[in-house]
Design a protein around this motif. Structure first.
Motif, PDB file in Angstrom:
ATOM      1  N   ALA A  34      56.753  66.054  55.843  1.00 19.03           N
ATOM      2  CA  ALA A  34      57.631  67.235  55.781  1.00 19.03           C
ATOM      3  C   ALA A  34      59.041  66.803  55.366  1.00 19.03           C
ATOM      4  O   ALA A  34      59.697  67.450  54.542  1.00 19.03           O
ATOM      5  CB  ALA A  34      57.664  67.928  57.138  1.00 19.03           C
ATOM      6  N   ARG A  35      59.487  65.686  55.915  1.00 19.33           N
ATOM      7  CA  ARG A  35      60.814  65.149  55.597  1.00 19.33           C
ATOM      8  C   ARG A  35      60.900  64.783  54.105  1.00 19.33           C
ATOM      9  O   ARG A  35      61.874  65.101  53.427  1.00 19.33           O
ATOM     10  CB  ARG A  35      61.007  63.892  56.449  1.00 19.33           C
ATOM     11  N   ALA A  36      59.853  64.120  53.597  1.00 17.29           N
ATOM     12  CA  ALA A  36      59.863  63.702  52.184  1.00 17.29           C
ATOM     13  C   ALA A  36      59.858  64.918  51.255  1.00 17.29           C
ATOM     14  O   ALA A  36      60.565  64.940  50.245  1.00 17.29           O
ATOM     15  CB  ALA A  36      58.648  62.819  51.893  1.00 17.29           C
ATOM     16  N   LEU A  37      59.077  65.940  51.608  1.00 14.93           N
ATOM     17  CA  LEU A  37      59.010  67.136  50.756  1.00 14.93           C
ATOM     18  C   LEU A  37      60.338  67.898  50.804  1.00 14.93           C
ATOM     19  O   LEU A  37      60.831  68.368  49.775  1.00 14.93           O
ATOM     20  CB  LEU A  37      57.842  68.027  51.196  1.00 14.93           C
ATOM     21  N   ALA A  38      60.918  68.005  51.995  1.00  9.39           N
ATOM     22  CA  ALA A  38      62.225  68.669  52.126  1.00  9.39           C
ATOM     23  C   ALA A  38      63.280  67.872  51.352  1.00  9.39           C
ATOM     24  O   ALA A  38      64.128  68.442  50.669  1.00  9.39           O
ATOM     25  CB  ALA A  38      62.607  68.794  53.598  1.00  9.39           C
ATOM     26  N   GLY A  39      63.193  66.542  51.438  1.00  6.98           N
ATOM     27  CA  GLY A  39      64.127  65.681  50.717  1.00  6.98           C
ATOM     28  C   GLY A  39      64.011  65.845  49.213  1.00  6.98           C
ATOM     29  O   GLY A  39      64.974  65.621  48.472  1.00  6.98           O
ATOM     30  N   ALA A  40      62.821  66.241  48.766  1.00  5.84           N
ATOM     31  CA  ALA A  40      62.616  66.465  47.332  1.00  5.84           C
ATOM     32  C   ALA A  40      62.902  67.917  46.953  1.00  5.84           C
ATOM     33  O   ALA A  40      62.639  68.331  45.830  1.00  5.84           O
ATOM     34  CB  ALA A  40      61.197  66.082  46.947  1.00  5.84           C
ATOM     35  N   GLY A  41      63.401  68.703  47.918  1.00  7.83           N
ATOM     36  CA  GLY A  41      63.885  70.045  47.604  1.00  7.83           C
ATOM     37  C   GLY A  41      62.979  71.203  47.965  1.00  7.83           C
ATOM     38  O   GLY A  41      63.349  72.362  47.746  1.00  7.83           O
ATOM     39  N   ALA A  42      61.782  70.930  48.514  1.00  8.14           N
ATOM     40  CA  ALA A  42      60.859  72.027  48.828  1.00  8.14           C
ATOM     41  C   ALA A  42      61.240  72.712  50.137  1.00  8.14           C
ATOM     42  O   ALA A  42      61.714  72.056  51.072  1.00  8.14           O
ATOM     43  CB  ALA A  42      59.431  71.484  48.944  1.00  8.14           C
ATOM     44  N   ALA A  43      60.993  74.022  50.205  1.00  5.23           N
ATOM     45  CA  ALA A  43      61.026  74.716  51.493  1.00  5.23           C
ATOM     46  C   ALA A  43      59.775  74.289  52.245  1.00  5.23           C
ATOM     47  O   ALA A  43      58.722  74.095  51.624  1.00  5.23           O
ATOM     48  CB  ALA A  43      61.032  76.222  51.282  1.00  5.23           C
ATOM     49  N   VAL A  44      59.879  74.116  53.548  1.00  2.97           N
ATOM     50  CA  VAL A  44      58.753  73.561  54.293  1.00  2.97           C
ATOM     51  C   VAL A  44      58.382  74.444  55.476  1.00  2.97           C
ATOM     52  O   VAL A  44      59.260  74.907  56.210  1.00  2.97           O
ATOM     53  CB  VAL A  44      59.104  72.139  54.812  1.00  2.97           C
ATOM     54  N   VAL A  45      57.082  74.663  55.656  1.00  5.75           N
ATOM     55  CA  VAL A  45      56.595  75.301  56.876  1.00  5.75           C
ATOM     56  C   VAL A  45      55.924  74.221  57.710  1.00  5.75           C
ATOM     57  O   VAL A  45      54.971  73.573  57.264  1.00  5.75           O
ATOM     58  CB  VAL A  45      55.591  76.439  56.560  1.00  5.75           C
ATOM     59  N   LEU A  46      56.468  74.031  58.907  1.00  2.00           N
ATOM     60  CA  LEU A  46      55.899  73.042  59.827  1.00  2.00           C
ATOM     61  C   LEU A  46      54.788  73.690  60.643  1.00  2.00           C
ATOM     62  O   LEU A  46      54.735  74.908  60.785  1.00  2.00           O
ATOM     63  CB  LEU A  46      56.981  72.551  60.800  1.00  2.00           C
ATOM     64  N   ASN A  47      53.925  72.856  61.184  1.00  2.00           N
ATOM     65  CA  ASN A  47      52.861  73.336  62.080  1.00  2.00           C
ATOM     66  C   ASN A  47      52.527  72.204  63.033  1.00  2.00           C
ATOM     67  O   ASN A  47      52.686  71.031  62.695  1.00  2.00           O
ATOM     68  CB  ASN A  47      51.614  73.730  61.257  1.00  2.00           C
ATOM     69  N   GLY A  48      52.066  72.558  64.208  1.00  2.00           N
ATOM     70  CA  GLY A  48      51.623  71.515  65.142  1.00  2.00           C
ATOM     71  C   GLY A  48      51.954  71.882  66.567  1.00  2.00           C
ATOM     72  O   GLY A  48      52.578  72.900  66.842  1.00  2.00           O
ATOM     73  N   LEU A  49      51.493  71.015  67.458  1.00  3.32           N
ATOM     74  CA  LEU A  49      51.721  71.239  68.877  1.00  3.32           C
ATOM     75  C   LEU A  49      53.078  70.658  69.245  1.00  3.32           C
ATOM     76  O   LEU A  49      53.617  69.828  68.525  1.00  3.32           O
ATOM     77  CB  LEU A  49      50.612  70.553  69.692  1.00  3.32           C
ATOM     78  N   GLY A  50      53.595  71.078  70.388  1.00  2.00           N
ATOM     79  CA  GLY A  50      54.864  70.510  70.855  1.00  2.00           C
ATOM     80  C   GLY A  50      55.661  71.514  71.654  1.00  2.00           C
ATOM     81  O   GLY A  50      55.457  72.729  71.519  1.00  2.00           O
ATOM     82  N   ALA A  51      56.559  70.995  72.486  1.00  2.00           N
ATOM     83  CA  ALA A  51      57.427  71.860  73.294  1.00  2.00           C
ATOM     84  C   ALA A  51      58.318  72.676  72.365  1.00  2.00           C
ATOM     85  O   ALA A  51      58.821  72.152  71.363  1.00  2.00           O
ATOM     86  CB  ALA A  51      58.267  71.005  74.230  1.00  2.00           C
ATOM     87  N   ALA A  52      58.501  73.956  72.728  1.00  2.00           N
ATOM     88  CA  ALA A  52      59.243  74.877  71.860  1.00  2.00           C
ATOM     89  C   ALA A  52      60.634  74.357  71.510  1.00  2.00           C
ATOM     90  O   ALA A  52      61.056  74.433  70.349  1.00  2.00           O
ATOM     91  CB  ALA A  52      59.342  76.250  72.529  1.00  2.00           C
ATOM     92  N   ASP A  53      61.343  73.767  72.500  1.00  2.00           N
ATOM     93  CA  ASP A  53      62.723  73.335  72.202  1.00  2.00           C
ATOM     94  C   ASP A  53      62.728  72.132  71.249  1.00  2.00           C
ATOM     95  O   ASP A  53      63.585  72.011  70.380  1.00  2.00           O
ATOM     96  CB  ASP A  53      63.494  73.034  73.499  1.00  2.00           C
ATOM     97  N   GLU A  54      61.720  71.244  71.399  1.00  2.00           N
ATOM     98  CA  GLU A  54      61.655  70.072  70.495  1.00  2.00           C
ATOM     99  C   GLU A  54      61.322  70.500  69.064  1.00  2.00           C
ATOM    100  O   GLU A  54      61.889  69.993  68.097  1.00  2.00           O
ATOM    101  CB  GLU A  54      60.608  69.069  70.984  1.00  2.00           C
ATOM    102  N   VAL A  55      60.376  71.453  68.958  1.00  2.00           N
ATOM    103  CA  VAL A  55      60.003  71.943  67.628  1.00  2.00           C
ATOM    104  C   VAL A  55      61.200  72.629  66.965  1.00  2.00           C
ATOM    105  O   VAL A  55      61.491  72.402  65.789  1.00  2.00           O
ATOM    106  CB  VAL A  55      58.799  72.917  67.712  1.00  2.00           C
ATOM    107  N   ALA A  56      61.931  73.431  67.759  1.00  2.00           N
ATOM    108  CA  ALA A  56      63.099  74.141  67.219  1.00  2.00           C
ATOM    109  C   ALA A  56      64.142  73.130  66.733  1.00  2.00           C
ATOM    110  O   ALA A  56      64.765  73.316  65.681  1.00  2.00           O
ATOM    111  CB  ALA A  56      63.688  75.062  68.280  1.00  2.00           C
TER     112      ALA A  56
END
Ligand code: NAD
Length: 273
Positions: A34-56
Motif C-alpha cells: 500500500a505504501r509503495a502504491l501510494a508513493g507512486a501516486g495511486a489512491a489506496v483502499v486498505l483492508n484487513g483486521l486491526g484495532a480501529a484507532d491503529e487502522v485510522a
C-alpha cells in the motif's frame, strides 16, 4: 530502500490517477505494498483486521505522507458477501478500480492427519477463494476502462511444498493457477494478472517467531534465522516488504503491460533448488 517516486515538477508519479485496493494491508507485506502504491501516486483502499484507532492512524499517516486519498474496508476475506460490499463501495466511492492486490493470508502448521478441517476451510477461503471473488467482481469495471492490474501475493509455497503446510501450499498453488486463468481471459482488454511468490519476508509476524524458535530449539537468534527460517533461502537474508512493494508498483504500471500470467519468485533463490 526508498521506493517513493518524488516529483520534480516535470514528472508525474507513475500511478497518479489510479485507484488500488490491497487486501490484508493493515500490516506486513500488504502495508508495504500500500505504501509503495501510494508513493507512486495511486489512491489506496486498505483492508484487513486491526484495532480501529491503529487502522485510522495508518490511513491518516499514508494520506499525509504521500498526499493521496486513502480509504479502508474492514471486510472479512473469508466472507464472499463482505468482499462484494468492499468492491462495490470502492467503485462507488472512487468510480474505478485499476489495481487489485490480493494479499490477505493466514497460516496454520500441522501434519496432514492432524490438520483441523476448519483450519483447512479458513485458509482456503482467505488465501484463495477471496481472490476468486475480488477478481470476478473487479473484472467488469477493468474491462470497461480497458486497463487493469491484478497482483496476487502467492508464495514460494505456490511453486514448491514444505511438510505440515497442506492448506497453505494448496491455496498458494491454487492462486498461481487462478492467476494464469485470469491473465488468459482478460489479456485482450489491457488487463494483466501476475503472482508474486515471496520466500521469507521480514515482517512483525516473522520477528515474533524468532525468539520463540530460539527458545524451543535452544539455539541463538542468528541460528534460528540462518538454519531454521532461512534454511531453504540460499542468499540467507529475508526479503523486505519494500522489495515486494516495489515489484508490485512496477507490475501495476504501464511499463509492465506485456507481463501477464507469471509467477515471479522473490525468494533469494529458494525455488532454483
Ligand atoms: P501479516 O499477518 O502481517 O498480514 C496479513 C494481513 O492479512 C493483515 O493485514 C491481516 O489483518 C489480514 N487478514 C488476515 N485475515 C484476514 C481476513 N479474514 N480478512 C481480511 N484481512 C485479513 O502477514 P504477511 O507476512 O504480511 O503476509 C501477507 C501475505 O504474504 C500473505 O498472503 C502471506 O501468505 C504472503 N507471504 C508472506 C511471507 C512472509 O514471509 N511473511 C512469505 C510468502 C508469502
Amino acid at each position: 530502500m526508498n521506493i517513493q517516486l518524488k516529483t520534480d515538477g516535470k514528472h508525474t508519479p507513475m500511478l497518479t490517477g489510479k485507484v488500488a485496493l490491497v487486501t490484508g494491508s493493515t500490516s506486513g507485506i500488504g502495508l508495504g505494498i500500500a505504501r509503495a502504491l501510494a508513493g507512486a501516486g495511486a489512491a489506496v483502499v486498505l483492508n484487513g483486521l486491526g484495532a480501529a484507532d491503529e487502522v485510522a492512524k495508518t490511513k491518516d499517516d499514508l494520506a499525509r505522507e504521500y498526499g493521496v486519498k486513502v480509504g479502508y474496508s474492514p471486510a472479512d476475506m473469508s466472507k464472499p458477501k463482505a468482499i462484494g460490499e468492499m468492491i462495490g463501495s470502492t467503485l462507488l466511492e472512487h468510480g474505478r478500480l485499476d489495481i487489485l492486490v490480493n494479499n490477505a493470508g493466514v497460516q496454520h502448521v500441522a501434519p496432514l492427519e492432524q490438520f483441523p478441517p476448519e483450519k483447512w476451510d479458513q485458509i482456503l477461503a482467505i488465501n484463495l477463494s477471496s481472490a476468486f471473488h475480488t477478481i470476478r467482481l473487479a473484472l467488469p469495471a477493468m474491462r470497461e476502462r480497458g486497463y487493469g492490474r491484478i497482483i496476487n501475493i502467492a508464495s514460494a509455497h505456490g511453486l514448491v511444498a514444505s511438510p505440515f503446510k497442506a492448506a497453505y501450499v494448496a491455496a498458494k498453488h491454487g492462486i498461481v493457477g487462478l492467476t494464469k486463468v485470469a491473465a488468459l481471459e482478460a489479456a485482450e482488454q489491457g488487463i494483466t494478472c501476475n503472482a508474486i511468490c515471496p520466500g521469507y519476508v521480514y515482517t512483525p509476524l516473522v520477528e515474533a517467531q524468532i525468539d520463540g524458535q530460539a527458545k524451543a530449539h535452544g539455539i541463538s537468534r542468528d541460528q534460528v534465522i540462518r538454519d531454521v527460517l532461512l534454511a531453504q533461502q540460499p542468499n540467507k537474508r529475508f526479503a523486505t516488504v519494500e522489495e515486494i512493494g516495489a515489484l508490485t508498483a512496477f507490475l501495476a504500471s504501464e511499463a509492465a503491460a506485456s507481463i501477464t500470467g507469471t509467477a515471479l519468485p522473490v525468494d533469494g533463490g529458494w525455488t532454483a533448488h
